[in-house]
Design an enzyme around this catalytic site. Structure first.
Site, short mmCIF file in Angstrom:
data_model
loop_
_atom_site.label_atom_id
_atom_site.label_comp_id
_atom_site.label_asym_id
_atom_site.label_seq_id
_atom_site.Cartn_x
_atom_site.Cartn_y
_atom_site.Cartn_z
CG ASP A 41 -1.61 -1.18 1.57
OD1 ASP A 41 -1.54 -2.13 0.79
OD2 ASP A 41 -2.26 -1.23 2.63
NE ARG A 158 -5.71 -4.66 7.95
CZ ARG A 158 -6.18 -5.86 8.34
NH1 ARG A 158 -6.05 -6.27 9.59
NH2 ARG A 158 -6.78 -6.65 7.47
CG ASP A 159 -5.37 -0.22 6.85
OD1 ASP A 159 -4.27 -0.56 7.30
OD2 ASP A 159 -6.10 -1.00 6.19
C1 FRU Z 1 -3.93 -3.73 2.55
C2 FRU Z 1 -3.35 -4.14 3.89
C3 FRU Z 1 -3.73 -3.17 4.98
C4 FRU Z 1 -2.62 -3.37 5.96
C5 FRU Z 1 -1.45 -3.59 5.07
C6 FRU Z 1 -0.40 -4.53 5.61
O1 FRU Z 1 -3.21 -4.24 1.47
O2 FRU Z 1 -3.77 -5.45 4.21
O3 FRU Z 1 -5.01 -3.36 5.53
O4 FRU Z 1 -2.45 -2.27 6.81
O5 FRU Z 1 -1.95 -4.12 3.87
O6 FRU Z 1 0.72 -4.58 4.76
#
Ligand code: FRU
Length: 468
Positions: A41, A158-159
């Site tokens: 990402d 997350r994120d």
């Molecule tokens: C999306 C994801 C996110 C996570 C990250 C881990 O591709 O799964 O949700 O934060 O990649 O690398």
């Protein structure tokens, strides 16, 4: 101590692997790709004091997912980039299994990251939302967790994507509730430290959506021309004829967010990209008022490890930066105008597709006015057909050898196609839709056109753009 150890390992991986990676014919000439290892990402995308910063989920130690670092680039123009100090290494207990995705904000002149500390146990996992602030050396000093797992959710939270609205910080977070339904949480804070959960602003089973996936990743909320757009990646949607054909989806809703109540009234879900590889995009506002998006040209668990770049010790690229606009009730995407500076050697052709010469698409841009049916073969490895139904992109699956196809349904009047060694991004009707895909032709691939449809075509070579 652990941080030093990780940084030494990362340095060794780059020093010993970058030369081999650079020799790969599939390495992009002007798209962003990791020096070595696996990139996923885009993270922390921001224009901060004139320069764009773009971080990325990175495993420098192997072409595999795992305990992610954040790599970092910066650029004055979205075209020429330079490497910046590695932003985050997963050194602390609260991020032992990865510094997962997140965003960047300008906190009173301090570039500040919000990201997820991912922790796995022998059974289960937890997640901390964490802060790191840039210090006088241009390095990110970790401030530690500011938000534990909220009650009522599994360890999949997350994120964080954070923005400022009317004197407060706001955050959207991807989440999975205890019934295993994907959600987007909305939170607010006065100081980036103390966060209050406002509620679930969207998700599976909310706002009239019905069942819509077991986890929602990488939410992003922004205002564009009177609309509050939520971009998000739901996991667990069943494939339907002509849509939701990738392992996981990435798309948008438009609507109106009531910041007082936290309620978001939105319309239908629309896929952001109709090709094979596109996921986890992130947007930022540019100083000149545009909304710019960069996505990952990959999809987790979608035959990733059958790509031939693995032999050269690297995998995945970003998409090109795209400008978003709201037109005719749709989210349009067009290549960022800055990319035009890569154009050289313009040539123009017109006539029936059958009559046009083969064109070099190693690193090239095509602008095509379309009148009738035609097909295009990309390096003999991927085919695009254009007919009354719309567009079909066809390739053979690298794992199974089976034919696989992606579709865009509608009338095609123009195409803008960006080609870079092992990728194509096809912008349809001035950005009404996009199809992005990786493909792995031999060196110096050509585009061969066929069919009776009439085309007016501009072809440019795109200059390579060395990342400093
Ligand atoms: C999306 C994801 C996110 C996570 C990250 C881990 O591709 O799964 O949700 O934060 O990649 O690398």
């Amino acid at each position: 101590m652990k941080e030093q150890h990780l940084l030494k390992q990362a340095l060794r991986a780059v020093v010993s692997g970058q030369q081999r990676a650079a020799q790969d014919v599939h390495r992009p000439a002007w798209h962003l790709a990791p020096p070595v290892g696996l990139m996923n990402d885009p993270n922390g995308f921001i224009q901060f004091q004139q320069r764009y910063h773009l971080c990325y989920q990175w495993n420098p130690l192997a072409c595999a997912h795992g305990a992610k670092f954040w790599g970092q680039w910066s650029s004055a123009d979205l075209v020429h980039w330079r490497h910046e100090p590695l932003a985050l290494a997963p050194a602390e207990e609260y991020e032992s299994h990865g510094c997962y995705s997140g965003s960047a904000v300008d906190d009173n002149g301090v570039l500040t990251l919000l990201y997820t500390g991912n922790v796995k146990f022998s059974e289960g996992r937890t997640a901390w939302q964490c802060v790191a602030r840039m210090n006088e050396h241009g390095e990110f000093a970790k401030q530690g967790p500011v938000l534990p797992l909220p009650e009522g959710y599994t360890g999949h939270v997350r994120d964080p994507k954070v923005w400022r609205h009317q004197g407060q910080w706001w955050m959207v977070l991807g989440a999975q509730d205890l019934n295993l339904q994907g959600k987007v949480l909305l939170l607010h804070s006065a100081d980036l430290q103390n966060w209050t959960l406002k509620g679930e602003m969207a998700g599976s089973g909310l706002n009239g959506l019905g069942s819509f996936g077991y986890m929602w990743e990488c939410p992003d909320l922004f205002h564009l021309d009177g609309q509050d757009i939520l971009v998000v990646c739901p996991q667990g949607l069943a494939a339907q004829p002509y849509r939701y054909l990738n392992t996981f989806q990435s798309g948008w809703f438009s609507g109106e967010l009531d910041y007082q109540t936290g309620r978001y009234h939105h319309g239908e879900f629309h896929e952001l990209d109709h090709g094979f590889e596109f996921y986890a995009p992130q947007t930022t506002a540019s100083n000149d008022g545009r909304r710019i998006l960069i996505g990952w040209m990959g999809i987790p668990d979608q035959d990733e490890f059958f790509q031939p770049t693995l032999e050269y010790g690297w995998i995945h690229t970003m998409t090109c930066p795209r400008e978003l606009s709201w037109r005719q009730g749709k989210l349009f995407q067009q290549p960022a105008r800055e990319l035009r500076q890569l154009r050289s050697d313009e040539r123009t052709f017109s006539g029936a597709a059958d009559s046009l010469p083969a064109l070099d698409i190693s690193s090239a841009e095509l602008a095509i006015m379309v009148d009738g049916d035609f097909s295009a073969s990309f390096g003999g490895t991927m085919q695009l057909t254009c007919d009354a139904m719309g567009l079909t992109l066809t390739r053979s699956n690298r794992r199974t050898g089976d034919i696989e196809q992606r579709y865009w349904l509608g009338e095609v009047t123009s195409l803008q196609i960006l080609c870079d060694r092992s990728s194509v991004e096809i912008f349809i009707n001035e950005g009404e839709a996009v199809m992005s895909a990786r493909y792995f032709p031999g060196a110096a691939p050509q585009l061969r056109l066929a069919g009776e449809g009439g085309l007016m075509l501009h072809h440019w070579r795109l200059k390579g753009c060395v990342i400093e």
